[in-house]
Design a protein around this motif. Structure first.
Motif, PDB file in Angstrom:
ATOM      1  N   LEU A 128      11.610  -7.481  -1.334  1.00 20.29           N
ATOM      2  CA  LEU A 128      10.819  -8.427  -0.545  1.00 20.29           C
ATOM      3  C   LEU A 128       9.327  -8.150  -0.740  1.00 20.29           C
ATOM      4  O   LEU A 128       8.535  -8.258   0.195  1.00 20.29           O
ATOM      5  CB  LEU A 128      11.205  -8.335   0.938  1.00 20.29           C
ATOM      6  N   GLY A 129       8.983  -7.722  -1.942  1.00 23.33           N
ATOM      7  CA  GLY A 129       7.582  -7.448  -2.242  1.00 23.33           C
ATOM      8  C   GLY A 129       7.050  -6.282  -1.420  1.00 23.33           C
ATOM      9  O   GLY A 129       6.185  -6.454  -0.576  1.00 23.33           O
ATOM     10  N   GLY A 130       7.597  -5.109  -1.656  1.00 26.58           N
ATOM     11  CA  GLY A 130       7.214  -3.927  -0.871  1.00 26.58           C
ATOM     12  C   GLY A 130       8.346  -3.574   0.076  1.00 26.58           C
ATOM     13  O   GLY A 130       9.004  -2.557  -0.083  1.00 26.58           O
ATOM     14  N   LEU A 131       8.620  -4.418   1.025  1.00 28.03           N
ATOM     15  CA  LEU A 131       9.783  -4.190   1.896  1.00 28.03           C
ATOM     16  C   LEU A 131      11.058  -4.513   1.123  1.00 28.03           C
ATOM     17  O   LEU A 131      11.026  -5.168   0.080  1.00 28.03           O
ATOM     18  CB  LEU A 131       9.692  -5.084   3.137  1.00 28.03           C
ATOM     19  N   GLY A 132      12.197  -4.038   1.656  1.00 27.53           N
ATOM     20  CA  GLY A 132      13.478  -4.339   1.025  1.00 27.53           C
ATOM     21  C   GLY A 132      14.483  -4.765   2.078  1.00 27.53           C
ATOM     22  O   GLY A 132      14.233  -4.631   3.282  1.00 27.53           O
TER      23      GLY A 132
END
Lengths: 241, 113
Positions: free
Chosen positions: A39-43
């Motif tokens: 998620l663009g950095g987060l997952g």
């Protein structure tokens, strides 16, 4: 293939600080393999499910929790509530992007910690019915009797709150220094069970248990039970929809 | 790290249901979740955990036998009798029946929260 995909939705288990692959053998709801979404950095950890509402069942609840528990083996995730499906990865990305700052704050708060839950059992006077029961009882012979019953039930609820607070204070005094955050759910009217959840840094778990053991030793009459470690289900508030 | 994660006991179904149905992150504004069923099951779970008598009868008295949380040694006889497991099995059976019944009655729903 596209038609097949259109019939599927993405079921969300948890959000992570960074993309991390789940164990290859990890299965989720209805035996579907769990995969990671960047998620663009987060997952996030998700699996495919039919795009119909997920009816809760004991088996599915266990599957949900076991995936979250597997994620908890690494950095502490934010566990999702049961039953959330999204139409596509794009929809998931949009939902996360919309509340990214709140998610990052919540992830920072739970980092390196786990949840412990204490269920406190608060004795009730057996002779006093709950307010609801008192109000619905058909046996009141007069208005005065009815109001007396309701007043007695209200007094009892106040007593239960006071007793709960006393137990809570005793526990907080013992573990307060080891706890990063606390969430409390008072006993519902007519119930005897209040729930106190603590966010405890992982290195302090043994000291936390020992502190509770001391409370039990000093005051065996206090009725409480402890469960955990859990993923921080009770510490995801403030993100919302 | 895994040491801290090892549960002090296997997590009971009631504990799990109480948690996953009622708590946790909600991020989707248009989640496809049948709220009627979740509420039904949550209420049933609440009824199960709301009284000490019931809590004990469904095996939630395990803390009395947890050596880390009690001051007396675990009562091997009580745990070994399988009574707690039998009771849990019965309650899980009941929950399954309740869920099947509510599943049969459910209306298609794409409720939002």
């Amino acid at each position: 293939m596209d038609a097949f995909r259109a019939c599927l939705a993405i079921y969300l288990y948890c959000v992570l600080r960074a993309t991390r692959e789940p164990p290859a053998t990890l299965l989720g709801i209805d035996g579907a393999p769990v995969r990671a979404v960047d998620l663009g950095g987060l997952g996030a950890w998700v699996s495919e499910v039919p795009s119909a509402p997920i009816v809760p069942s004991p088996e599915r609840a266990r599957s949900h929790d076991s995936v979250v528990r597997a994620a908890l083996e690494g950095e502490t995730p934010l566990p999702a509530r049961f039953g959330q499906t999204l139409a596509s990865e794009e929809e998931l990305r949009a939902a996360v992007a919309e509340r990214r700052a709140a998610l990052e704050t919540a992830l920072a708060r739970v980092e390196g910690a786990i949840e412990m839950t204490i269920r406190m059992l608060v004795p009730r006077s057996e002779s006093v019915p709950s307010e609801t029961t008192a109000a619905q009882s058909p046996r009141a012979r007069s208005g005065r009797e009815y109001l007396e019953r309701v007043a007695a039930a209200q007094r009892e609820e106040r007593n239960v709150l006071a007793r709960t607070q006393a137990v809570r204070d005793r526990i907080s005094a013992a573990v307060g220094g080891l706890v990063r955050a606390e969430a409390f759910a008072a006993a519902a009217p007519g119930s005897t069970l209040a729930t106190l959840s603590h966010l405890v840094p992982r290195p302090d778990i043994d000291r936390y248990r020992h502190a509770l053991l001391t409370v039990r030793h000093d005051d065996p009459a206090l009725a409480f039970m402890v469960s955990g470690p859990w993923a921080p289900y009770s510490f995801t508030e403030g993100i919302g929809t | 790290m895994p040491d801290y994660i090892a549960p002090t006991r296997s997590h009971g179904l009631v504990d799990i249901l109480d948690r996953v149905l009622d708590k946790g992150l909600v991020i989707a504004g248009d989640i496809k979740i049948n709220l009627a069923n979740v509420e039904l099951l949550t209420i049933q779970v609440r009824l199960l955990v709301c009284s000490i008598d019931k809590a004990a009868s469904i095996g939630m008295n395990w803390w009395q036998h947890d050596p880390r949380l009690t001051t007396r040694p675990a009562d091997a006889g009580a745990l070994g009798s399988g009574e707690v497991e039998k009771r849990l099995e019965r309650i899980e059976q009941q929950l399954r029946q309740l869920t099947e019944r509510s599943g049969a009655k459910r209306r298609p729903s794409t409720s939002t929260e």
